[in-house]
Design a protein around this motif. Structure first.
Motif, PDB file in Angstrom:
ATOM      1  N   LEU A 164      10.340  10.006   5.831  1.00 44.60           N
ATOM      2  CA  LEU A 164      10.219  11.040   5.185  1.00 44.60           C
ATOM      3  C   LEU A 164       9.086  11.401   5.909  1.00 44.60           C
ATOM      4  O   LEU A 164       8.809  13.067   6.238  1.00 44.60           O
ATOM      5  CB  LEU A 164       9.539  10.977   3.582  1.00 44.60           C
ATOM      6  N   LEU A 165       8.722  10.426   6.176  1.00 46.09           N
ATOM      7  CA  LEU A 165       6.870  11.151   7.209  1.00 46.09           C
ATOM      8  C   LEU A 165       7.429  11.102   8.069  1.00 46.09           C
ATOM      9  O   LEU A 165       6.814  12.266   9.172  1.00 46.09           O
ATOM     10  CB  LEU A 165       6.398   9.570   7.540  1.00 46.09           C
ATOM     11  N   ALA A 166       8.801  10.570   8.985  1.00 46.58           N
ATOM     12  CA  ALA A 166       8.778  11.003  10.249  1.00 46.58           C
ATOM     13  C   ALA A 166       9.613  11.905  10.313  1.00 46.58           C
ATOM     14  O   ALA A 166       9.887  12.645  11.660  1.00 46.58           O
ATOM     15  CB  ALA A 166       9.849   9.618  11.302  1.00 46.58           C
ATOM     16  N   ALA A 167      10.266  12.438   9.279  1.00 46.89           N
ATOM     17  CA  ALA A 167      11.059  13.577   9.117  1.00 46.89           C
ATOM     18  C   ALA A 167      10.239  15.156   9.967  1.00 46.89           C
ATOM     19  O   ALA A 167       8.562  15.359   9.064  1.00 46.89           O
ATOM     20  CB  ALA A 167      11.823  14.025   7.679  1.00 46.89           C
ATOM     21  N   PRO A 168      10.772  15.721  10.339  1.00 45.36           N
ATOM     22  CA  PRO A 168      10.352  17.073  10.352  1.00 45.36           C
ATOM     23  C   PRO A 168       9.820  18.401   9.716  1.00 45.36           C
ATOM     24  O   PRO A 168      10.363  17.919   8.538  1.00 45.36           O
ATOM     25  CB  PRO A 168      11.274  17.965  12.204  1.00 45.36           C
ATOM     26  N   VAL A 169       8.729  18.624   9.974  1.00 42.60           N
ATOM     27  CA  VAL A 169       7.750  19.229   8.225  1.00 42.60           C
ATOM     28  C   VAL A 169       8.508  20.975   9.062  1.00 42.60           C
ATOM     29  O   VAL A 169       8.580  21.196   9.987  1.00 42.60           O
ATOM     30  CB  VAL A 169       6.678  19.272   8.629  1.00 42.60           C
ATOM     31  N   SER A 170       9.242  21.079   7.855  1.00 44.35           N
ATOM     32  CA  SER A 170      10.209  23.167   7.410  1.00 44.35           C
ATOM     33  C   SER A 170       9.246  23.607   7.475  1.00 44.35           C
ATOM     34  O   SER A 170       8.338  23.609   6.082  1.00 44.35           O
ATOM     35  CB  SER A 170      11.452  22.467   6.770  1.00 44.35           C
ATOM     36  N   ALA A 224       3.726   1.181  14.880  1.00 45.46           N
ATOM     37  CA  ALA A 224       2.702   2.723  14.070  1.00 45.46           C
ATOM     38  C   ALA A 224       3.735   3.567  14.421  1.00 45.46           C
ATOM     39  O   ALA A 224       4.789   3.814  14.805  1.00 45.46           O
ATOM     40  CB  ALA A 224       2.069   3.106  15.327  1.00 45.46           C
ATOM     41  N   GLN A 225       3.662   4.421  13.300  1.00 48.28           N
ATOM     42  CA  GLN A 225       4.487   6.127  13.208  1.00 48.28           C
ATOM     43  C   GLN A 225       3.010   6.830  13.245  1.00 48.28           C
ATOM     44  O   GLN A 225       2.132   6.957  12.805  1.00 48.28           O
ATOM     45  CB  GLN A 225       5.120   5.334  12.170  1.00 48.28           C
ATOM     46  N   THR A 226       4.058   7.822  13.651  1.00 48.48           N
ATOM     47  CA  THR A 226       3.533   9.597  13.615  1.00 48.48           C
ATOM     48  C   THR A 226       3.854   9.799  12.434  1.00 48.48           C
ATOM     49  O   THR A 226       4.882   9.903  12.175  1.00 48.48           O
ATOM     50  CB  THR A 226       3.366   9.846  14.795  1.00 48.48           C
ATOM     51  N   GLY A 227       2.899  11.107  11.720  1.00 52.98           N
ATOM     52  CA  GLY A 227       3.787  11.821  10.670  1.00 52.98           C
ATOM     53  C   GLY A 227       2.547  13.344  10.847  1.00 52.98           C
ATOM     54  O   GLY A 227       1.609  12.898  11.478  1.00 52.98           O
ATOM     55  N   ARG A 228       2.581  13.578   9.647  1.00 49.87           N
ATOM     56  CA  ARG A 228       2.100  14.968   8.783  1.00 49.87           C
ATOM     57  C   ARG A 228      -0.049  14.012   8.999  1.00 49.87           C
ATOM     58  O   ARG A 228       0.803  13.236   8.804  1.00 49.87           O
ATOM     59  CB  ARG A 228       2.478  15.289   7.967  1.00 49.87           C
ATOM     60  N   GLU A 255      -0.875  14.881   1.685  1.00 48.78           N
ATOM     61  CA  GLU A 255       0.588  14.252   0.949  1.00 48.78           C
ATOM     62  C   GLU A 255       1.132  13.085   2.025  1.00 48.78           C
ATOM     63  O   GLU A 255       1.401  11.798   1.649  1.00 48.78           O
ATOM     64  CB  GLU A 255       1.705  15.204   1.016  1.00 48.78           C
ATOM     65  N   ALA A 256       0.917  13.590   3.531  1.00 53.38           N
ATOM     66  CA  ALA A 256       1.103  12.612   4.126  1.00 53.38           C
ATOM     67  C   ALA A 256       0.005  11.108   4.508  1.00 53.38           C
ATOM     68  O   ALA A 256       0.196  10.397   4.286  1.00 53.38           O
ATOM     69  CB  ALA A 256       1.227  13.499   5.368  1.00 53.38           C
ATOM     70  N   VAL A 257      -1.432  12.066   3.851  1.00 56.62           N
ATOM     71  CA  VAL A 257      -2.071  10.849   4.107  1.00 56.62           C
ATOM     72  C   VAL A 257      -1.769   9.774   2.731  1.00 56.62           C
ATOM     73  O   VAL A 257      -2.319   8.140   2.570  1.00 56.62           O
ATOM     74  CB  VAL A 257      -3.598  11.201   3.222  1.00 56.62           C
ATOM     75  N   LEU A 258      -0.846  10.213   1.395  1.00 59.76           N
ATOM     76  CA  LEU A 258      -1.057   9.192   0.149  1.00 59.76           C
ATOM     77  C   LEU A 258      -0.300   8.430   0.781  1.00 59.76           C
ATOM     78  O   LEU A 258       0.020   7.699   0.227  1.00 59.76           O
ATOM     79  CB  LEU A 258      -0.665  10.328  -1.030  1.00 59.76           C
ATOM     80  N   LEU A 259       1.144   8.994   1.463  1.00 56.58           N
ATOM     81  CA  LEU A 259       2.568   8.247   1.293  1.00 56.58           C
ATOM     82  C   LEU A 259       1.954   7.008   2.187  1.00 56.58           C
ATOM     83  O   LEU A 259       3.130   5.785   2.812  1.00 56.58           O
ATOM     84  CB  LEU A 259       3.068   9.654   2.483  1.00 56.58           C
ATOM     85  N   ARG A 260       1.038   7.529   3.521  1.00 54.61           N
ATOM     86  CA  ARG A 260       1.015   6.171   4.401  1.00 54.61           C
ATOM     87  C   ARG A 260       0.088   5.083   3.591  1.00 54.61           C
ATOM     88  O   ARG A 260       0.352   3.730   4.215  1.00 54.61           O
ATOM     89  CB  ARG A 260      -0.550   6.584   5.099  1.00 54.61           C
ATOM     90  N   ARG A 261      -0.397   5.606   2.404  1.00 54.89           N
ATOM     91  CA  ARG A 261      -1.716   4.452   1.922  1.00 54.89           C
ATOM     92  C   ARG A 261      -0.333   3.753   1.073  1.00 54.89           C
ATOM     93  O   ARG A 261      -0.257   2.711   0.340  1.00 54.89           O
ATOM     94  CB  ARG A 261      -2.417   5.389   0.886  1.00 54.89           C
TER      95      ARG A 261
END
Length: 211
Positions: A196-202, A83-87, A91-97
């Motif tokens: 990209l999802l795991a990268a910190p949000v700037s 399981a991954q955590t992210g934003r 955008e994050a929802v679309l990436l996860r999908r």
């Protein structure tokens, strides 16, 4: 080799395993039905003396080190993705999908490749078993074997050869390479999206006072 008075289910199963025979095919050799062979292998009944003598002809040619062709190597178990955590923005929802879609498609391609590998192993064992039978039955039958029995053996072997020759053709190397390439590309895309999802949000800099 001395003929035993009775055969356990292990002996019949060992013969089938070594020569890659089904219960129906072994039953034809023994003059029995598939249900009768299954009952003997399950320990619910014993072979008749005539069937024991027929089985002994195949038992006599089993290798002394132990029957059975080498079993195919077990396929590695692929662990489920962690399981991954992210934003949680859109955008994050679309990436996860998209990640789930890529991994789902890659899993399906991997399953297809594994299925082909298992089928290849089964076909190889079948051909090896048929070759072992040809070699085992190439020797002249004993004097106690009648001419009719020898003809029946030849017919039985011919049916096995016909069934083996009728096996569907296996997918070629080009089709396998195409599936493997698609799987690698999908997994690479999923890995990049997870990165990209795991990268910190700037966050954008706060506006200066009075602006």
């Amino acid at each position: 080799m001395q003929t035993p008075t009775s055969f356990s289910e292990t002996t019949a199963a060992d013969v089938r395993r070594h020569f890659a025979l089904t219960q129906t095919e072994l039953g034809r050799w023994l003059g029995l039905s598939q249900a009768q062979v299954e009952a003997v292998e399950a320990g619910r009944r014993n072979f008749s003396p005539k069937a024991e003598a027929r089985l002994a002809r195949l038992v006599d040619v089993l290798p002394p080190a132990g029957p059975g062709l080498p079993a195919p190597e077990a396929l590695p178990v692929v662990p489920p993705p962690a399981a991954q955590t992210g934003r949680e923005d859109r955008e994050a929802v679309l990436l996860r999908r998209r990640v789930r879609r890529c991994e789902h498609l890659a899993h399906g391609l991997g399953f297809q490749l594994e299925t082909w590998a298992l089928q290849d192993a089964a076909v190889l064992r079948r051909r090896q078993g048929l070759a072992a039978l040809r070699l085992a039955l190439a020797a002249p039958p004993a004097a106690s074997v009648s001419g009719a029995a020898a003809v029946a053996e030849a017919v039985w072997l011919a049916r096995l050869e016909a069934a083996t020759a009728a096996l569907p053709p296996r997918p070629g190397p080009l089709a396998r390479a195409h599936l493997a390439l698609r799987q690698r590309l999908l997994l690479a895309e999923a890995a990049e999206l997870r990165r990209l999802l795991a990268a910190p949000v700037s966050l954008p800099p706060a506006p200066a006072p009075g602006v």
